[in-house]
Design a protein around this motif. Structure first.
Motif, PDB file in Angstrom:
ATOM      1  N   ARG A 145      -3.703  -8.876  -2.629  1.00 46.81           N
ATOM      2  CA  ARG A 145      -3.755  -9.363  -3.999  1.00 46.81           C
ATOM      3  C   ARG A 145      -3.407 -10.846  -4.031  1.00 46.81           C
ATOM      4  N   THR A 234       4.834   0.965   1.754  1.00 46.88           N
ATOM      5  CA  THR A 234       3.988   0.540   0.637  1.00 46.88           C
ATOM      6  C   THR A 234       4.734   0.659  -0.691  1.00 46.88           C
ATOM      7  N   ASN A 238       5.612  -2.322  -3.330  1.00 45.53           N
ATOM      8  CA  ASN A 238       5.404  -2.236  -4.778  1.00 45.53           C
ATOM      9  C   ASN A 238       6.642  -2.690  -5.540  1.00 45.53           C
ATOM     10  N   VAL A 243       1.894  -7.593  -2.352  1.00 38.86           N
ATOM     11  CA  VAL A 243       0.717  -6.743  -2.153  1.00 38.86           C
ATOM     12  C   VAL A 243      -0.173  -7.314  -1.045  1.00 38.86           C
ATOM     13  N   SER A 264      -0.497   2.859  -6.664  1.00 37.08           N
ATOM     14  CA  SER A 264      -1.047   1.511  -6.755  1.00 37.08           C
ATOM     15  C   SER A 264       0.110   0.515  -6.958  1.00 37.08           C
ATOM     16  N   PRO A 265      -0.087  -0.759  -6.585  1.00 38.94           N
ATOM     17  CA  PRO A 265      -1.326  -1.321  -6.039  1.00 38.94           C
ATOM     18  C   PRO A 265      -1.436  -1.234  -4.511  1.00 38.94           C
ATOM     19  N   ASN A 266      -0.302  -1.134  -3.796  1.00 37.00           N
ATOM     20  CA  ASN A 266      -0.390  -1.161  -2.337  1.00 37.00           C
ATOM     21  C   ASN A 266      -1.088   0.061  -1.767  1.00 37.00           C
ATOM     22  N   ASP A 268      -3.689   1.353  -2.655  1.00 34.27           N
ATOM     23  CA  ASP A 268      -5.144   1.215  -2.743  1.00 34.27           C
ATOM     24  C   ASP A 268      -5.700   0.178  -1.774  1.00 34.27           C
ATOM     25  N   ARG A 269      -4.891  -0.286  -0.843  1.00 33.32           N
ATOM     26  CA  ARG A 269      -5.322  -1.353   0.066  1.00 33.32           C
ATOM     27  C   ARG A 269      -5.185  -0.953   1.526  1.00 33.32           C
TER      28      ARG A 269
END
Length: 429
Positions: A145, A234, A238, A243, A264-266, A268-269
């Motif tokens: 991000r 993760t 967050n 991120v 999310s957000p981590n 999702d990566r």
């Protein structure tokens, strides 16, 4: 072992799986050449692997109680393998919660007794290093991000050392591969669980490690760890509002509760390489087809033993692959079956590996090694695409290039991109 039977000890991970594993044995007895013998399974509850007493107990179960030729087991510790080898018994393994399992050096030490379906841990990490160098190193960390995604990738490596994930794996093969393109990690950390398993990494440790990664200006994290430790990191990221990208080596188990561990957000990566076969709908899995084959031949066989949930299906498929490795070695050993002919048979065989839209992976024991899978696919997690199983509601594993697989030395320029607009390709072939 007798003239008529080959006894195999299996440690059953789930209640009710005894019948299912017996059906796998029926399939292999019907379809493979065992020279007048039949596989006969002796079942034991899985329990706990990881201390000297249980390791010795399991070896005694195999040898003295069951009088087995072989055992089917999750990864364990070196003292277990040493005791099994001392008793001249065969073991076959497959990865469970991480793709980084025993190294070729470890497996060769117990030749010809210990074999695994999953790619050896050091070769898997070498593949990751080559893939990073050929496809993503020196470029922007575009899956992080802002503002991290505007900068060239700066890597961190986090390793969880457990007896279940390769006692000598370390980060050596990965670092050697990364050094060839100048992608030296800016931060390396090791959590030595000291023989532990889940719960050996605390929330405070995760928070501290994320702080250190952030100070090192890391924007791409390579986590050589099981999914539960990756989840803790993760979640810590967050909490810190940090991120980066996450290059994962963990399985992404689809069953209920696991996706919720990666908010999310981590969450999702996460992307990386998967050496095990592509996930496909249950009815197209070779393991499911083996059950159907056995059900057609065994009176009263009950196909409902495998309900189709993510947890049960993934567990069953892992055990099917272990038994496939075992059956292959028995067939290729010929009529004079012993550990030496078993090992020689596997290592001299050139498996045909015909084209298959299910992308199961190329198998074989190349250059005299002890692990069956030789290539890997590129994967990422997508929260919006539905998976194949009834409890896979929080997302699924997606496959780049429709699951195309590459082996070490063949990772060329990148094709396609991770995290494309859903629905992604999830193995629905």
């Amino acid at each position: 072992m007798t003239r008529d039977t080959i006894r195999v000890t299996v440690w059953t991970p789930l209640e009710g799986f005894d019948r299912l594993l017996d059906m796998f044995a029926t399939h292999f007895n019907n379809r493979f050449q065992f020279y007048g013998r039949k596989l006969v399974l002796s079942h034991h509850p899985l329990g706990w692997f990881g201390d000297t007493a249980s390791d010795v107990t399991r070896a005694v179960e195999m040898d003295e109680t069951d009088k087995s030729f072989a055992g089917v087991t999750p990864p364990g510790q070196s003292r277990f393998y040493k005791e099994v080898a001392r008793r001249h018994l065969i073991l076959t393994m497959v990865s469970w919660v991480t793709n980084v399992v025993h190294t070729e050096k470890e497996l060769a030490k117990w030749h010809p007794y210990t074999w695994q379906y999953t790619m050896a841990g050091d070769r898997y990490l070498s593949n990751i290093g080559e893939w990073i160098c050929k496809r993503i190193a020196g470029k922007r960390a575009k899956y992080a991000r802002s503002p991290l995604n505007s900068q060239k990738r700066r890597f961190a490596v986090h390793l969880q050392k457990t007896p279940f994930a390769g006692e000598s794996a370390g980060t050596g093969s990965l670092r050697a591969a990364l050094s060839r393109c100048g992608a030296t990690p800016k931060r390396t950390s090791v959590n030595d669980s000291g023989g532990g398993f889940a719960g050996s990494f605390t929330e405070a440790q995760a928070d501290t490690e994320i702080t250190r990664m952030r100070r090192a200006k890391v924007n791409s994290v390579i986590c050589i760890c099981p999914w539960y430790e990756e989840s803790m990191l993760t979640n810590a990221a967050n909490r810190a509002g940090y991120v980066p990208e996450w290059i994962t080596t963990a399985h992404h188990p689809p069953w209920s509760g696991v996706p919720a561990s990666f908010p999310s957000p981590n969450g999702d990566r996460r992307f990386g390489l998967l050496p095990n076969p592509m996930h496909v709908p249950l009815q197209r899995e070779p393991g499911f087809q083996a059950l159907r084959d056995a059900g057609g031949r065994a009176t009263g066989a009950d196909m409902t033993v495998w309900a189709g949930t993510g947890h049960d299906a993934h567990t069953a498929l892992r055990m099917y692959r272990q038994m496939l490795l075992l059956a292959s070695g028995i067939q290729m050993a010929g009529p004079k079956l012993n550990p030496q002919t078993f090992g020689a048979g596997l290592q001299r065989t050139r498996f045909p590996n015909p084209p298959d839209p299910r992308r199961p992976g190329k198998v074989g024991f190349i250059d005299g090694d002890h692990s069956m899978i030789n290539d890997a696919a590129q994967v990422y997690w997508d929260r919006k695409t539905r998976g194949h199983y009834v409890d896979e509601s929080g997302g699924t594993t997606c496959f780049l290039e429709r699951g195309k697989r590459y082996k070490l030395g063949r990772w060329g320029k990148a094709r396609g991109a991770f995290f494309t607009r859903p629905p992604c390709f999830n193995g629905s072939v």
